[in-house]
Design a protein around this motif. Structure first.
Motif, PDB file in Angstrom:
ATOM      1  N   VAL A  39       0.848  -1.188   0.000  1.00  0.00           N
ATOM      2  CA  VAL A  39       0.000   0.000   0.000  1.00  0.00           C
ATOM      3  C   VAL A  39       0.883   1.237   0.000  1.00  0.00           C
ATOM      4  N   THR A  40       0.589   2.156  -0.929  1.00  0.00           N
ATOM      5  CA  THR A  40       1.255   3.452  -0.964  1.00  0.00           C
ATOM      6  C   THR A  40       0.163   4.497  -0.812  1.00  0.00           C
ATOM      7  N   ARG A  41       0.228   5.241   0.270  1.00  0.00           N
ATOM      8  CA  ARG A  41      -0.830   6.196   0.628  1.00  0.00           C
ATOM      9  C   ARG A  41      -2.182   5.510   0.558  1.00  0.00           C
ATOM     10  N   ASN A  42      -2.981   5.788  -0.463  1.00  0.00           N
ATOM     11  CA  ASN A  42      -4.318   5.194  -0.555  1.00  0.00           C
ATOM     12  C   ASN A  42      -4.461   4.249  -1.737  1.00  0.00           C
ATOM     13  N   THR A  43      -3.353   3.699  -2.231  1.00  0.00           N
ATOM     14  CA  THR A  43      -3.380   2.811  -3.393  1.00  0.00           C
ATOM     15  C   THR A  43      -2.858   1.432  -3.022  1.00  0.00           C
ATOM     16  N   ILE A  44      -3.617   0.406  -3.402  1.00  0.00           N
ATOM     17  CA  ILE A  44      -3.176  -0.969  -3.175  1.00  0.00           C
ATOM     18  C   ILE A  44      -2.556  -1.493  -4.465  1.00  0.00           C
ATOM     19  N   TRP A  45      -1.313  -1.923  -4.366  1.00  0.00           N
ATOM     20  CA  TRP A  45      -0.582  -2.527  -5.482  1.00  0.00           C
ATOM     21  C   TRP A  45      -0.628  -4.037  -5.320  1.00  0.00           C
ATOM     22  N   LYS A  46      -0.859  -4.742  -6.413  1.00  0.00           N
ATOM     23  CA  LYS A  46      -0.819  -6.203  -6.427  1.00  0.00           C
ATOM     24  C   LYS A  46       0.451  -6.617  -7.148  1.00  0.00           C
ATOM     25  N   CYS A  47       1.243  -7.473  -6.513  1.00  0.00           N
ATOM     26  CA  CYS A  47       2.547  -7.857  -7.055  1.00  0.00           C
ATOM     27  C   CYS A  47       2.631  -9.351  -7.308  1.00  0.00           C
ATOM     28  N   ASN A  48       3.393  -9.690  -8.330  1.00  0.00           N
ATOM     29  CA  ASN A  48       3.671 -11.074  -8.684  1.00  0.00           C
ATOM     30  C   ASN A  48       5.060 -11.093  -9.305  1.00  0.00           C
ATOM     31  N   GLY A  49       6.012 -11.663  -8.588  1.00  0.00           N
ATOM     32  CA  GLY A  49       7.390 -11.675  -9.090  1.00  0.00           C
ATOM     33  C   GLY A  49       7.952 -10.261  -9.122  1.00  0.00           C
ATOM     34  N   THR A  50       8.340  -9.818 -10.304  1.00  0.00           N
ATOM     35  CA  THR A  50       8.909  -8.479 -10.439  1.00  0.00           C
ATOM     36  C   THR A  50       7.914  -7.462 -10.989  1.00  0.00           C
ATOM     37  N   THR A  51       6.643  -7.825 -11.043  1.00  0.00           N
ATOM     38  CA  THR A  51       5.624  -6.914 -11.577  1.00  0.00           C
ATOM     39  C   THR A  51       4.619  -6.531 -10.504  1.00  0.00           C
ATOM     40  N   CYS A  52       4.381  -5.219 -10.368  1.00  0.00           N
ATOM     41  CA  CYS A  52       3.345  -4.714  -9.469  1.00  0.00           C
ATOM     42  C   CYS A  52       2.424  -3.811 -10.277  1.00  0.00           C
ATOM     43  N   VAL A  53       1.115  -3.956 -10.083  1.00  0.00           N
ATOM     44  CA  VAL A  53       0.138  -3.141 -10.802  1.00  0.00           C
ATOM     45  C   VAL A  53      -0.828  -2.503  -9.817  1.00  0.00           C
ATOM     46  N   ALA A  54      -1.371  -1.349 -10.232  1.00  0.00           N
ATOM     47  CA  ALA A  54      -2.327  -0.632  -9.394  1.00  0.00           C
ATOM     48  C   ALA A  54      -3.338   0.089 -10.269  1.00  0.00           C
ATOM     49  N   PRO A  55      -4.541   0.315  -9.728  1.00  0.00           N
ATOM     50  CA  PRO A  55      -5.553   1.059 -10.478  1.00  0.00           C
ATOM     51  C   PRO A  55      -5.236   2.552 -10.483  1.00  0.00           C
ATOM     52  N   LYS A  56      -5.918   3.271 -11.331  1.00  0.00           N
ATOM     53  CA  LYS A  56      -5.768   4.716 -11.425  1.00  0.00           C
ATOM     54  C   LYS A  56      -6.233   5.374 -10.127  1.00  0.00           C
ATOM     55  N   ASN A  57      -5.523   6.432  -9.754  1.00  0.00           N
ATOM     56  CA  ASN A  57      -5.969   7.258  -8.631  1.00  0.00           C
ATOM     57  C   ASN A  57      -5.655   8.704  -8.975  1.00  0.00           C
ATOM     58  N   GLY A  58      -5.823   9.616  -8.043  1.00  0.00           N
ATOM     59  CA  GLY A  58      -5.683  11.034  -8.339  1.00  0.00           C
ATOM     60  C   GLY A  58      -4.265  11.584  -8.324  1.00  0.00           C
ATOM     61  N   ALA A  59      -3.279  10.779  -7.949  1.00  0.00           N
ATOM     62  CA  ALA A  59      -1.904  11.274  -7.846  1.00  0.00           C
ATOM     63  C   ALA A  59      -1.233  11.389  -9.221  1.00  0.00           C
ATOM     64  N   ARG A  60      -0.270  12.290  -9.298  1.00  0.00           N
ATOM     65  CA  ARG A  60       0.517  12.414 -10.531  1.00  0.00           C
ATOM     66  C   ARG A  60       1.330  11.138 -10.749  1.00  0.00           C
ATOM     67  N   PRO A  61       1.546  10.751 -11.997  1.00  0.00           N
ATOM     68  CA  PRO A  61       2.314   9.535 -12.276  1.00  0.00           C
ATOM     69  C   PRO A  61       3.702   9.522 -11.629  1.00  0.00           C
ATOM     70  N   GLN A  62       4.400  10.640 -11.637  1.00  0.00           N
ATOM     71  CA  GLN A  62       5.736  10.677 -11.040  1.00  0.00           C
ATOM     72  C   GLN A  62       5.675  10.364  -9.547  1.00  0.00           C
TER      73      GLN A  62
END
Length: 98
Positions: A39-62
């Motif tokens: 979890v980063t702030r209010n975003t849940i990332w799902k990881c498998n091996g070396t790949t992590c994905v997350a849905p869109k949220n309001g933060a800037r991509p950087q």
């Protein structure tokens, strides 16, 4: 009757793999993830091996890139809606890596 039931079971079994492969944000880690989610702030990332994905949220991509690097470690790549960060942007993210 059996064929539709089997088809439903196969579709449901494949759903986690499809969800794992897609996401608005995708981070390719330099080392395999230690956890299957983070979890980063209010975003849940799902990881498998070396790949992590997350849905869109309001933060800037950087910001999203820097947050996942801080939690998961150095990144080899970061994409937003399929568009990869260039080397300079990725370097900036990795400056925040743990």
């Amino acid at each position: 009757m059996r064929l539709p039931l089997i088809a439903c079971v196969l579709i449901l079994a494949a759903t986690p793999a499809v969800a794992q492969a897609s996401g608005y944000y995708a981070a390719t880690l330099a080392q395999p993830a230690e956890k299957t989610s983070l979890v980063t702030r209010n975003t849940i990332w799902k990881c498998n091996g070396t790949t992590c994905v997350a849905p869109k949220n309001g933060a800037r991509p950087q910001i999203m890139c820097e947050l996942v690097a801080r939690e998961a470690g150095a990144l080899q790549a970061f994409t937003v809606e399929g568009n990869a960060f260039d080397a300079a942007a990725l370097e900036k993210c990795n400056a925040r890596a743990r």
